[in-house]
Enzyme design. Structure first.
Site, PDB file in Angstrom:
ATOM      1  N   SER A 292       0.816  -1.213   0.000  1.00 49.91           N
ATOM      2  CA  SER A 292       0.000   0.000   0.000  1.00 49.91           C
ATOM      3  C   SER A 292       0.857   1.275   0.000  1.00 49.91           C
ATOM      4  O   SER A 292       1.602   1.505  -0.944  1.00 49.91           O
ATOM      5  CB  SER A 292      -0.943  -0.045   1.210  1.00 49.91           C
ATOM      6  OG  SER A 292      -1.892   0.985   1.161  1.00 49.91           O
ATOM      7  N   ASP A 303      10.269   5.837  -9.649  1.00 50.58           N
ATOM      8  CA  ASP A 303       9.811   6.523 -10.861  1.00 50.58           C
ATOM      9  C   ASP A 303      10.485   7.876 -11.055  1.00 50.58           C
ATOM     10  O   ASP A 303      10.799   8.274 -12.184  1.00 50.58           O
ATOM     11  CB  ASP A 303       8.293   6.736 -10.793  1.00 50.58           C
ATOM     12  CG  ASP A 303       7.510   5.510 -11.241  1.00 50.58           C
ATOM     13  OD1 ASP A 303       8.138   4.454 -11.470  1.00 50.58           O
ATOM     14  OD2 ASP A 303       6.273   5.605 -11.354  1.00 50.58           O
ATOM     15  N   LYS A 317      -0.468  -4.194  -3.493  1.00 50.63           N
ATOM     16  CA  LYS A 317      -1.784  -3.657  -3.122  1.00 50.63           C
ATOM     17  C   LYS A 317      -1.941  -2.267  -3.734  1.00 50.63           C
ATOM     18  O   LYS A 317      -1.554  -1.268  -3.161  1.00 50.63           O
ATOM     19  CB  LYS A 317      -1.950  -3.582  -1.603  1.00 50.63           C
ATOM     20  CG  LYS A 317      -3.336  -3.099  -1.175  1.00 50.63           C
ATOM     21  CD  LYS A 317      -3.439  -3.002   0.335  1.00 50.63           C
ATOM     22  CE  LYS A 317      -4.837  -2.560   0.761  1.00 50.63           C
ATOM     23  NZ  LYS A 317      -5.158  -1.187   0.361  1.00 50.63           N
TER      24      LYS A 317
END
Length: 523
Positions: A292, A303, A317
């Site tokens: 999560s 990223d 998740k």
């Protein structure tokens, strides 16, 4: 041109009509199935041989329906509202200690008090046998029953009667229950060569505040590189996650986006403040229990090329829940409403998770260690640790604590003397295999192989295995012992000594050009 406009108008009209028909068909299917369900239950209630428990039957139906959707959409009837509150806040009221059932004593005992919580403040220790809570005897009760009596409303007081094995004395403790919440940061500190280390336990509560203080303190101590340990961190608040990333990412940068069926489920989360440090090299440690908000943190750093990831694939998740959809009769629904998307646009799925830039798999625990630590009916390891604590009022700093060769030799003899055995699971499975082989008629043909395997299972050389797995067993013992003095923070410090992932992180950070080389490989 007129012909084109006419055709476009007709096509649009057909699409709208088709969508309207789809909605109408969907609504008909919903109404039909609800009527079937309602009529089915009425017939069951009227004609079934036994009287139905409406709460049990309907709740079972609801739970089965929600399980067909995803594992995170959950129904909370009125009697489970406390569970929902604990899940959302990470808080409950009690004494703040893990308890366990001691198999040999057939009693519930204190396993691990939490630092700063009522159990620790009162002076309870690992191994204390719980005898009585107020006027209620606990000597014949299981863990769940004892736990429910230790918990209660914050501010309420009770008397806990225990037996301390190291002294043989019965003791009474007057304890006031408090709101219990695990610390957001289990441990942080300096490693060699200017590497700061933070073990973040959860994104529930106020972890951003705790992280900011810890990070600034590490910089003050001379940290020029950072290892952020998110292994085992199951996530929590999305806004706290964004605020933590804001310490290392400039203001106004998109961290995560949520997309769902309803317009209000679609949101963009950007950093709001000026960062503390946008250049310090960051390595994030993850594993299969990183989930999560932890995955958003690690994935966003990846990223944005603001950090690299070491460990194993994360949990996966990528779903967002609204935790408090009100239902009639004080019930609630925790409902999945949208999906997470990282800055690059990628989602987080069960099939993928966040993939590390460098994979480092943890060492697997040997069977003998696993049984000694968790499954041993003789409880020889637990009792050894309890006795050791009783004999040593202090042990010094966690980072310097080590069991001596004489200590381990003593432990080894206790294990052998206790008649410790392991692989009971293998034994049960072997017995089932023998039954199957006899039923299918090939046991006699392979009798010698079966008997050889049976001898191996029945006659472990425990003394040899204790020597073979000495280092691993010693670490478990040292972590258990240190936790009695320095709690979870001490456990983490002892574990870092042999941690393959932290070693690889420090190698990357301390080898000139290595961190940048890994960072440059990111897409």
């Amino acid at each position: 041109m007129k012909r084109r406009i006419f055709l476009s108008t007709m096509l649009l009209a057909l699409m709208i009509a088709g969508q309207a028909q789809d909605v109408k068909n969907h609504n008909l299917e919903v109404a039909k199935n609800l009527e079937i369900f309602n009529t089915l239950y009425k017939n069951l209630d009227l004609m079934y041989v036994d009287t139905l428990d409406a709460n049990k039957v309907v709740t079972t139906g609801i739970d089965a329906m929600l399980r067909s959707l995803d594992r995170y959409t959950e129904y909370y009837p009125e009697e489970r509202q406390k569970d929902l509150k604990t899940m959302l806040t990470g808080k409950y009221a009690g004494i703040g200690a893990l308890i366990r059932y001691h198999q040999k004593l057939k009693r519930v005992v204190i396993d691990e008090p939490y630092e700063g919580m009522p159990a620790a403040k009162a002076g309870l220790r690992k191994g204390d046998i719980i005898l009585q809570i107020d006027d209620t005897l606990m000597t014949d009760k299981q863990t769940g029953y004892v736990s429910s009596h230790l918990r209660g409303e914050a501010g309420t007081t009770f008397v806990l009667k225990i037996l301390r094995p190291s002294t043989g004395k019965k003791m009474n403790f007057k304890i006031t229950r408090e709101s219990i919440k695990m610390p957001e940061i289990t441990y942080y500190g300096m490693r060699p060569n200017g590497v700061g280390y933070i073990n973040l336990n959860t994104f529930t509560g106020e972890p951003a505040k705790a992280m900011r203080l810890a990070f600034l303190d590490l910089k003050k101590q001379g940290a020029t590189k950072l290892v952020l340990d998110l292994r085992g961190n199951g996530g929590g608040s999305l806004s706290e996650c964004v605020d933590i990333l804001n310490m290392w990412v400039p203001k106004g940068v998109k961290i995560v986006e949520t997309k769902g069926k309803m317009k209000r489920a679609n949101s963009e989360y950007k950093t709001r403040l000026e960062p503390i440090d946008t250049v310090m090299p960051i390595v994030v440690l993850v594993n299969q229990e990183t989930a999560s908000a932890s995955e958003i943190t690690s994935g966003a750093l990846q990223d944005l090329k603001r950090g690299i990831i070491i460990g194993t694939r994360t949990y996966g998740k990528g779903l967002v829940q609204v935790p408090n959809v009100d239902l009639p009769f004080n019930a609630n629904l925790k409902l999945t409403t949208s999906r997470y998307f990282l800055p690059s646009g990628r989602g987080i799925t069960m099939e993928e998770g966040i993939k590390p830039d460098i994979e480092v798999k943890p060492d697997t625990m040997a069977n003998i260690t696993l049984y000694l630590d968790r499954l041993d009916s003789t409880e020889v390891m637990f009792d050894y640790v309890t006795e050791y604590i009783g004999k040593h009022p202090a042990i010094g700093p966690a980072k310097d604590f080590h069991l001596s060769d004489a200590d381990y030799a003593d432990f080894k003899q206790r294990v052998i003397k206790a008649g410790f055995t392991y692989d009971q699971i293998s034994k049960k499975q072997f017995e089932e295999l023998v039954k199957t082989a006899k039923f299918e008629g090939y046991y006699d043909e392979a009798r010698s192989e079966f008997e050889a395997l049976k001898h191996k299972i029945d006659h472990h050389d425990v003394a040899r295995d204790l020597d073979l797995r000495r280092d691993e067993i010693v670490q478990v013992l040292e972590q258990d012992i240190v936790s009695a003095y320095e709690y979870q923070a001490g456990q983490v410090q002892v574990g870092l000594r042999t941690d393959k992932a932290i070693r690889e992180a420090e190698r990357i950070l301390n080898t000139e050009g290595e961190y940048q080389k890994v960072l440059n490989k990111l897409p």
